[in-house]
Design a protein around this motif. Structure first.
Motif, PDB file in Angstrom:
ATOM      1  N   ASP A 209      13.808  -3.044   9.736  1.00 17.76           N
ATOM      2  CA  ASP A 209      14.079  -3.286   8.856  1.00 17.76           C
ATOM      3  C   ASP A 209      12.794  -4.501   8.155  1.00 17.76           C
ATOM      4  OD1 ASP A 209      14.552  -3.966   6.056  1.00 17.76           O
ATOM      5  OD2 ASP A 209      17.293  -4.305   6.443  1.00 17.76           O
ATOM      6  N   ASP A 210      12.724  -5.068   7.201  1.00 20.02           N
ATOM      7  CA  ASP A 210      11.667  -5.911   6.687  1.00 20.02           C
ATOM      8  C   ASP A 210      10.881  -6.303   7.942  1.00 20.02           C
ATOM      9  OD1 ASP A 210      13.067  -7.049   4.212  1.00 20.02           O
ATOM     10  OD2 ASP A 210      14.613  -7.657   5.571  1.00 20.02           O
ATOM     11  N   ALA A 211      10.141  -5.062   8.070  1.00 21.22           N
ATOM     12  CA  ALA A 211       8.827  -5.151   9.356  1.00 21.22           C
ATOM     13  C   ALA A 211       7.758  -5.515   8.305  1.00 21.22           C
ATOM     14  CB  ALA A 211       8.773  -3.384   9.049  1.00 21.22           C
ATOM     15  N   GLY A 212       7.235  -6.520   8.908  1.00 21.26           N
ATOM     16  CA  GLY A 212       5.412  -7.512   9.304  1.00 21.26           C
ATOM     17  C   GLY A 212       4.670  -6.666   9.510  1.00 21.26           C
ATOM     18  N   PRO A 213       3.400  -7.082   9.992  1.00 17.47           N
ATOM     19  CA  PRO A 213       2.323  -6.602   9.977  1.00 17.47           C
ATOM     20  C   PRO A 213       2.133  -6.949  11.567  1.00 17.47           C
ATOM     21  CG  PRO A 213       1.107  -7.840   8.495  1.00 17.47           C
ATOM     22  CD  PRO A 213       3.040  -8.034   8.191  1.00 17.47           C
ATOM     23  N   ALA A 214       3.141  -7.876  11.984  1.00 19.93           N
ATOM     24  CA  ALA A 214       3.359  -8.065  13.318  1.00 19.93           C
ATOM     25  C   ALA A 214       3.179  -6.888  14.581  1.00 19.93           C
ATOM     26  CB  ALA A 214       3.920  -9.649  13.667  1.00 19.93           C
ATOM     27  N   LEU A 215       4.384  -6.488  13.223  1.00 19.62           N
ATOM     28  CA  LEU A 215       5.147  -4.904  14.771  1.00 19.62           C
ATOM     29  C   LEU A 215       4.293  -4.304  14.054  1.00 19.62           C
ATOM     30  CD1 LEU A 215       9.383  -4.912  12.677  1.00 19.62           C
ATOM     31  CD2 LEU A 215       8.206  -5.338  15.291  1.00 19.62           C
ATOM     32  N   ALA A 216       2.996  -3.811  13.788  1.00 22.58           N
ATOM     33  CA  ALA A 216       2.447  -2.467  13.765  1.00 22.58           C
ATOM     34  C   ALA A 216       1.874  -1.860  14.843  1.00 22.58           C
ATOM     35  CB  ALA A 216       1.369  -2.946  12.640  1.00 22.58           C
ATOM     36  N   PRO A 217       1.688  -2.328  15.924  1.00 24.62           N
ATOM     37  CA  PRO A 217       0.733  -2.261  16.665  1.00 24.62           C
ATOM     38  C   PRO A 217       2.188  -1.487  17.456  1.00 24.62           C
ATOM     39  CG  PRO A 217       0.070  -3.833  16.796  1.00 24.62           C
ATOM     40  CD  PRO A 217       0.948  -3.972  15.575  1.00 24.62           C
ATOM     41  N   ALA A 218       2.915  -2.364  18.401  1.00 20.85           N
ATOM     42  CA  ALA A 218       3.873  -1.411  18.293  1.00 20.85           C
ATOM     43  C   ALA A 218       5.012  -0.771  18.149  1.00 20.85           C
ATOM     44  CB  ALA A 218       5.431  -2.925  19.008  1.00 20.85           C
ATOM     45  N   LEU A 219       4.886  -0.443  16.673  1.00 13.04           N
ATOM     46  CA  LEU A 219       5.648   0.397  15.642  1.00 13.04           C
ATOM     47  C   LEU A 219       4.659   1.901  16.224  1.00 13.04           C
ATOM     48  CD1 LEU A 219       7.326  -0.211  12.219  1.00 13.04           C
ATOM     49  CD2 LEU A 219       8.434  -0.016  14.681  1.00 13.04           C
ATOM     50  N   ALA A 220       3.669   1.684  16.022  1.00 18.26           N
ATOM     51  CA  ALA A 220       2.597   2.578  16.347  1.00 18.26           C
ATOM     52  C   ALA A 220       2.471   3.156  17.822  1.00 18.26           C
ATOM     53  CB  ALA A 220       1.212   2.027  16.551  1.00 18.26           C
ATOM     54  N   ALA A 221       2.583   2.331  18.392  1.00 25.45           N
ATOM     55  CA  ALA A 221       3.092   3.423  19.918  1.00 25.45           C
ATOM     56  C   ALA A 221       3.906   4.009  20.189  1.00 25.45           C
ATOM     57  CB  ALA A 221       2.698   1.610  21.339  1.00 25.45           C
ATOM     58  N   ALA A 222       5.344   3.540  20.081  1.00 29.79           N
ATOM     59  CA  ALA A 222       6.235   4.405  19.430  1.00 29.79           C
ATOM     60  C   ALA A 222       6.439   5.751  18.898  1.00 29.79           C
ATOM     61  CB  ALA A 222       7.650   3.704  19.244  1.00 29.79           C
ATOM     62  N   VAL A 223       5.759   5.687  18.105  1.00 28.70           N
ATOM     63  CA  VAL A 223       4.952   7.238  16.628  1.00 28.70           C
ATOM     64  C   VAL A 223       4.466   7.889  17.951  1.00 28.70           C
ATOM     65  CG1 VAL A 223       4.178   7.841  15.376  1.00 28.70           C
ATOM     66  CG2 VAL A 223       5.024   6.183  15.146  1.00 28.70           C
ATOM     67  N   ARG A 224       3.874   7.363  19.128  1.00 33.28           N
ATOM     68  CA  ARG A 224       2.716   8.219  19.793  1.00 33.28           C
ATOM     69  C   ARG A 224       3.491   8.613  20.623  1.00 33.28           C
ATOM     70  NH1 ARG A 224      -1.117   4.045  18.701  1.00 33.28           N
ATOM     71  NH2 ARG A 224      -0.463   2.339  20.844  1.00 33.28           N
ATOM     72  N   ALA A 225       4.708   7.968  21.253  1.00 39.59           N
ATOM     73  CA  ALA A 225       5.724   8.275  22.217  1.00 39.59           C
ATOM     74  C   ALA A 225       6.617  10.026  21.836  1.00 39.59           C
ATOM     75  CB  ALA A 225       6.483   7.311  23.105  1.00 39.59           C
ATOM     76  N   GLY A 226       6.552  10.043  20.025  1.00 38.65           N
ATOM     77  CA  GLY A 226       7.171  11.244  20.208  1.00 38.65           C
ATOM     78  C   GLY A 226       8.355  10.728  19.318  1.00 38.65           C
ATOM     79  N   CYS A 227       9.041   8.900  19.246  1.00 33.19           N
ATOM     80  CA  CYS A 227       9.871   8.577  18.171  1.00 33.19           C
ATOM     81  C   CYS A 227       9.727   8.984  16.523  1.00 33.19           C
ATOM     82  CB  CYS A 227      10.068   7.087  18.118  1.00 33.19           C
ATOM     83  SG  CYS A 227      10.145   7.129  20.170  1.00 33.19           S
ATOM     84  N   LEU A 228      10.655   8.989  15.883  1.00 31.66           N
ATOM     85  CA  LEU A 228      10.736   8.845  14.404  1.00 31.66           C
ATOM     86  C   LEU A 228      10.562   7.456  14.157  1.00 31.66           C
ATOM     87  CD1 LEU A 228      10.717   9.152  11.880  1.00 31.66           C
ATOM     88  CD2 LEU A 228      12.952   9.756  11.869  1.00 31.66           C
ATOM     89  N   VAL A 229       9.861   6.673  13.746  1.00 26.38           N
ATOM     90  CA  VAL A 229      10.222   4.944  13.300  1.00 26.38           C
ATOM     91  C   VAL A 229      10.347   4.716  12.089  1.00 26.38           C
ATOM     92  CG1 VAL A 229       8.708   2.897  12.975  1.00 26.38           C
ATOM     93  CG2 VAL A 229       8.110   4.764  15.495  1.00 26.38           C
ATOM     94  N   VAL A 230      10.866   4.153  11.119  1.00 30.43           N
ATOM     95  CA  VAL A 230      11.550   3.910   9.942  1.00 30.43           C
ATOM     96  C   VAL A 230      11.174   2.730   9.920  1.00 30.43           C
ATOM     97  CG1 VAL A 230      12.710   4.319   7.884  1.00 30.43           C
ATOM     98  CG2 VAL A 230      13.097   6.103   9.822  1.00 30.43           C
ATOM     99  N   ALA A 231      10.397   1.894   9.739  1.00 31.90           N
ATOM    100  CA  ALA A 231       9.923   1.012   8.455  1.00 31.90           C
ATOM    101  C   ALA A 231      10.174   0.304   7.004  1.00 31.90           C
ATOM    102  CB  ALA A 231       8.355  -0.163   9.179  1.00 31.90           C
TER     103      ALA A 231
END
Length: 890
Positions: free
Chosen positions: A133-155
């Motif tokens: 929640d309230d995701a900002g640009p600083a989280l973008a690389p970390a969240l992208a890594a989780a997506v590549r690992a097969g997770c659903l990311v909801v920002a």
């Protein structure tokens, strides 16, 4: 509430993530319900066995800040994950996050690799969802890594974050909530159903913010804290729903405005307090001694911020009435007056230099400046002249200008003349609150019984009391004591508010009233003859008043004083105010006539919250509410409303009526006879008391009950009552009531037809349904009455009425109208005519609406009867409502 489509989109993304990961972005500004949506989705996923990790917002910084937030989310639920191999990548991830930036070459790539490894292990156990929640640009690389690992990311974030938008596979926007969703949200929040006035008032006040859940809840909280939201009879009601509703002081829009600086606040306030446009910026700059070049771009910024809205003709206004109310409240009356004074002074300077000035705009500024401008009799002359020029075009503004002119005029004949004009104009425009203020001021200035306008002041004071439910103050009574007709006028107000027995009836002059206009040209605010008509309509009955007699009797019998004032004074002398006790009671009867039972109950609750010093209108409203509850199939709620009303006059007749209808009909002849005995006693008590309120309702319902069970003695009494009334000099019963009682008790088909015609012409749909149902239960030929009752019932929300008509049809062996298929399709005009007949319109009303002659309407009907096989307009209406005669488009 109201986010089913958005939840479905997130569920679909979760299912799709099983084959390769997904990034879903929820976009909505603060207060749009982002967090609530994420909470609802997370709860449903956890119930389904999905691992849900909540990621806290990352502090702005280098890439490691986002991965550190991701690491903390996993550590918080490490025991739940319980996977020993997970310790390795988590330790490596932690070590990388702790190293200073620049110490480890390629740290960003290493962080992404370790995060992917960790989430690959987590994903072996089952589906995994990261919620940020309230995701900002600083989280973008970390969240992208989780997506590549097969997770659903909801920002979730505000619109306009481009970085997260580029990563998203699915974008879920949060639009404004629907009105129904807002109602449900508030009902859930306060754990009670909402009165109809609450969502309506909030929607009007909030404008484009009406579907913004955060704003709605904040405003509702402020109203509750201020004591304006309260639970009445199991519903959340708004006390004084017509009073301004303001945004909270800490609303984000107000914070944005204050950040723009004091000049922006003044500009927004100016737009809130007066008519203001782009062309007025030079005047504003002159008045505030500012630079015109600065103001243009500030206006543009405020429009971009959504604070102000530019109209098509250059006008600029705050984006909602709630923002207007907050700006005015924050500025305070003194600051607002100073602003108007500065603008008025600037306009005077312009006029002195020979530049043209808008007289109406100048009058607005001078009036709103109030006592901030110096006393000047010349100003009074100017304002009065401007008011005269604009009385017909803008009567509300003209009354405002005359009020200011009265202050500037001071004592003397000029002030007296302005006072008389102002009193009339305030009554004409329904400005009751201002009327009370003017009366108070006049009395304080010594304009009492000796004044040339004492009778007008007394009439104005009485009208204020009748409309607000607050009796005439003792100081005003004392000041007007001895003025001609003052006592009679004030006594009338007291009797209507308290229900006290009327004084001995005075000889009532025969006043010829037009159907919708009255005793015009007397020069008085309320002439004694007009007062006698008003008093007679609710009390001893009416002498012949021409064609308006029937309308006066019907309005007086319900206690609808606003309707009476409209009939007696006419539209050019009186308008029903938009708020107040009398306005709510008039609205109750408007809803009742149209079959709007929900609106009727809303008005009754509003009356229950106001007018504590006025028992009569409050108690009468409770009886109408009990009837409405029975019609809605909620008869178990009706007794609590009935019990709160005394059994003696002036309530007895209407109380008997409400207790013997949908809330609880008699089922046997013995029970009906006992109840009719109670009804007769209620009627006789009203005769002794001198009140007509509810008497006609009692007689018609009693006639229906007596006729249904064949109670000859009671029918003989009822016919004797209506026959005797016809010979009295003061009629207490309308013609339609007399005819309906004769039709029911004597089986007079001619009286039935004429009585129902009068009901139909009066436009009261509920009364029409009742009359047709009562006649259909006892008439020799019940079919036309029950068919019409069924047609009317189908246009209303009353389950009881539809059931009662259906039961009567079964008892009287009346079949449902048959479907008749026309040989050819209808023309648009014919279709429109059939629809209008279904809404109870007369031939004259149809002709006016379709814009053809009345004779042409008759010709169309003749052809329609021949083509459809219907024998009457009633049957045609019934067939159109119960079949597909008009085709699928209808």
């Amino acid at each position: 509430m109201g986010r089913a489509a958005q939840l479905d989109a997130l569920d679909a993304a979760c299912a799709a993530a099983a084959i390769g990961g997904r990034f879903a972005l929820v976009r909505g500004r603060a207060g749009s319900g982002r967090t609530s949506l994420l909470d609802a989705a997370a709860g449903a996923w956890r119930t389904a066995g999905v691992v849900v990790l909540r990621v806290a917002p990352a502090a702005p910084g280098d890439t490691a800040a986002g991965f550190a937030a991701l690491l903390n989310a996993v550590r918080d639920q490490y025991e739940l994950l319980a996977d020993p191999p997970l310790a390795g990548p988590l330790s490596a991830l932690g070590a990388l996050c702790d190293k200073p930036a620049g110490e480890h070459a390629g740290r960003g790539i290493a962080l992404a690799q370790q995060a992917a490894a960790a989430f690959a292990l987590i994903g072996r156990r089952g589906p995994t969802v990261l919620i940020a929640d309230d995701a900002g640009p600083a989280l973008a690389p970390a969240l992208a890594a989780a997506v590549r690992a097969g997770c659903l990311v909801v920002a979730a974030g505000a619109p306009g974050d481009g970085r997260l938008g580029t990563l998203a596979d699915v974008v879920v926007d949060l639009p404004p909530l629907s009105a129904e969703a807002v109602r449900g949200m508030l009902a859930r929040r306060y754990a009670v159903p909402l009165d109809d006035a609450v969502p309506s008032a909030l929607s009007t006040a909030l404008g484009p913010l009406a579907g913004h859940p955060g704003t709605v809840l904040e405003v509702a909280h402020e109203l509750t804290r201020a004591g304006r939201l309260a639970v009445v009879r199991g519903h959340l009601c708004l006390l004084d729903p017509h009073a301004p509703i303001a945004l909270p002081t800490d609303h984000s829009l107000l914070a944005t405005l204050r950040a723009r600086g004091p000049v922006a606040v003044r500009l927004a306030t100016m737009a809130a307090v007066t008519r203001f446009g782009v062309d007025d910026l030079p005047l504003f700059a002159d008045a505030t001694r500012g630079r015109l070049s600065d103001y243009g771009w500030i206006i543009d910024e405020l429009i971009d911020d959504g604070l102000l809205v530019a109209g098509p003709r250059g006008g600029i206004v705050p984006q909602s009435p709630a923002l207007t109310a907050r700006l005015i409240a924050d500025a305070g009356p003194d600051a607002v007056a100073r602003l108007h004074r500065a603008c008025a002074a600037a306009m005077f300077r312009r006029a002195a230099s020979g530049r043209p000035a808008d007289g109406a705009a100048l009058a607005d500024q001078v009036t709103s400046a109030g006592v901030a401008l110096p006393f000047d009799r010349r100003t009074a002359v100017t304002l009065a002249a401007t008011a005269d020029e604009n009385t017909d075009r803008a009567p509300d503004r003209a009354a405002h200008w005359l009020r200011a002119a009265l202050w500037h005029a001071g004592d003397g004949r000029a002030g007296d003349d302005i006072l008389a004009r102002l009193l009339r104009l305030l009554v004409r425009t329904g400005q009751v609150a201002r009327l009370g203020e003017v009366v108070d001021t006049a009395i304080q200035r010594g304009q009492g019984a000796s004044s040339r306008h004492a009778a007008d002041l007394a009439a104005a004071a009485a009208l204020v009391a009748v409309h607000t439910g607050v009796p005439v103050p003792a100081a005003i009574r004392a000041a007007l004591e001895g003025a001609p007709a003052a006592r009679a006028i004030v006594d009338f107000a007291d009797r209507w508010l308290t229900g006290a027995p009327p004084a001995q009836p005075q000889p009532q002059p025969e006043v010829e009233l037009e159907p919708s206009a009255a005793f015009v040209g007397t020069g008085a605010l309320l002439h004694p003859a007009e007062l006698a008509v008003l008093a007679g309509a609710v009390g001893a009955g009416c002498a012949d008043a021409g064609p308006a007699t029937e309308e006066l009797l019907l309005a007086g019998e319900t206690g609808d004083v606003a309707a009476l004032l409209g009939l007696v004074l006419g539209p050019h002398r009186y308008d029903v105010p938009k708020d107040g006790l009398l306005s709510a009671y008039h609205r109750l009867h408007t809803c009742q006539a149209g079959g709007d039972l929900s609106g009727l109950l809303s008005a009754a609750r509003e009356l229950d919250l106001t007018g504590t010093e006025a028992p009569l209108p409050r108690c009468l409203a409770r009886l109408w509410a009990a009837e409405a509850l029975g019609l809605l199939g909620r008869a178990t709620e009706a007794p609590s409303w009935l019990r709160s009303v005394p059994e003696e006059p002036p309530y007895a007749a209407l109380r008997w009526w409400a207790a013997n209808g949908p809330a609880g009909e008699a089922q046997t002849a013995q029970e009906a006879a006992r109840r009719l005995g109670d009804g007769r006693r209620a009627y006789e008590s009203h005769r002794r008391h001198g009140s007509r309120i509810g008497v006609e309702h009692l007689l018609v319902r009693a006639a229906g009950l007596a006729a249904r069970f064949g109670l000859g003695e009671q029918m003989a009494w009822l016919t004797a009552v209506v026959d005797a009334d016809a010979t009295e000099p003061r009629r207490r019963l309308s013609r339609q009531t007399t005819l309906l009682v004769q039709a029911l008790c004597r089986g007079d088909a001619n009286a039935a037809a004429r009585g129902v015609d009068l009901v139909r012409a009066g436009g009261n749909r509920l009364a029409l349904a009742y009359a047709c149902l009562a006649l259909g239960r006892v008439a020799e030929d019940p079919r036309p009455w029950l068919v019409e009752a069924q047609a009317v019932a189908k246009t209303m929300t009353s389950g009881w009425l539809r059931s009662a008509v259906a039961a009567a049809m079964r008892e009287r062996d009346v079949r449902q109208p048959r479907t008749r298929t026309p040989r050819t399709g209808f023309s648009p005009v014919e279709t429109h005519i059939i629809e209008l007949i279904g809404h109870g319109r007369t031939n004259r009303q149809i002709a006016a609406q379709v814009r053809i002659s009345e004779k042409t309407v008759e010709n169309h009907l003749t052809r329609l009867f021949a083509r459809t096989g219907c024998r009457s307009r009633v049957e045609l209406a019934a067939v159109s409502l119960t079949t597909d005669i008009l085709g699928p488009a209808s």
